[in-house]
Design an enzyme around this catalytic site. Sequence first.
Site, PDB file in Angstrom:
ATOM      1  N   CYS A  38       0.833  -1.209   0.000  1.00 43.30           N
ATOM      2  CA  CYS A  38       0.000   0.000   0.000  1.00 43.30           C
ATOM      3  C   CYS A  38       0.867   1.259   0.000  1.00 43.30           C
ATOM      4  CB  CYS A  38      -0.934   0.003   1.201  1.00 43.30           C
ATOM      5  SG  CYS A  38      -1.956   1.479   1.289  1.00 43.30           S
ATOM      6  N   CYS A  55      -0.406   4.087   2.198  1.00 42.75           N
ATOM      7  CA  CYS A  55      -0.186   3.895   3.643  1.00 42.75           C
ATOM      8  C   CYS A  55       1.289   4.124   4.013  1.00 42.75           C
ATOM      9  CB  CYS A  55      -0.539   2.472   4.076  1.00 42.75           C
ATOM     10  SG  CYS A  55      -1.987   1.778   3.336  1.00 42.75           S
ATOM     11  N   ASP A  56       2.186   3.598   3.209  1.00 43.79           N
ATOM     12  CA  ASP A  56       3.573   3.472   3.654  1.00 43.79           C
ATOM     13  C   ASP A  56       4.598   4.318   2.893  1.00 43.79           C
ATOM     14  OD1 ASP A  56       2.725   1.612   5.543  1.00 43.79           O
ATOM     15  OD2 ASP A  56       2.926  -0.055   4.154  1.00 43.79           O
TER      16      ASP A  56
END
Length: 322
Positions: free
Chosen positions: A134, A137-138
Amino acid sequence: MEQHKVMILGTGPAGLTAAIYAARANLNPVVIEGNEPGGQLTLTTEVENFPGFPEGIMGPELMDNMRQQAEKFGAKFVHGWVSSVHMSQRPFRVTVDETDEYVAETIIISTGASAKMLGIPGEADLVGRGVSTCATCDGFFFRNKPIVVVGGGDSAMEEATFLTKFASEVTIVHRRTELRASKVMQDRARNNPKIKWALNVTPVSVKSDGNKVNGLEVRDNETGETRVLPTEGVFIAIGHQPNTAFLNGQIDVDPVGYIITQGVSSATSVEGVFACGDVMDSHYRQAITAAGSGCKAAMDVEKYLEGSAFQDWSVSSSVSTH
Ligand code: NAP
């Protein structure tokens, strides 16, 4: 056998939010946890984009908090894997772990989707320590660092382009010379000066310094030679698979397997069965959008059980705000 008003299948942000809302509506939900309690967020480390946590929160802690909140209002959790659901009869029958049977008037399916993985050495062990599925997200954790994105479809192009905001450079690793991605997405990636290409190579293993990722080993498909691409972040973008196989074709799904919901609602093609989260959303796939759709599903169930559900969900939702 006790008949439950609502059973919720899956405990990611969608299922747990549905559980909180259903429990607060006195529907006494029974929640089946599944193989991966907490869902995909338990595979990440820090979550920085879930509203309400300015300092960020660890994925497993966020999911634990949601679960506690649902339990506080009376949701019951059952540890187990839904092996089958029988939708031709009412009330519905849900079989857990092949042996335990439950009956329910309504079902909320929130079984999520699983990112496809390469299945190479090092990959599974290093999820959350450099291996990610992701970028949203990261990506932020890899500022000014070289990143590798694996895949040749639209997701890989999109993730790679997004990651150039943070990374010093992004290398797209793809197993063929032709990309599967649409032309517009390919062109965007090709025109981005921060994106490099490693085409016609097969990922062989994820390397680490003993703790975090420090490279991706790839094999050249033409020469057979292997080399290591130095990187601290390996983003796998080779597609997702919605977890709908257990439904055995009883509900309408799209060609990939995502559950089709009606209009703005969470209603599925089977009356009394609702769906929320990544199992019906191939597009946004965020914890917060999943949570939002879990809330909708619980409210739809409440209205359905009251007998006041809108007859034609495809036009608009009858759900009133309260
Ligand atoms: P996808 O189109 O199925 O592409 C998956 C890619 O991963 C392919 O290039 C495939 O290689 C590669 N791959 C699969 N298994 C692999 C393995 N074991 N090892 C190495 N490579 C592997 O999946 P997606 O990119 O996630 O897209 C899914 C759907 O969402 C598509 O319909 C896409 O158009 C859509 N989407 C749209 C957007 C957008 O419009 N903004 C963004 C993202 C996704 P091969 O090509 O060799 O098979």
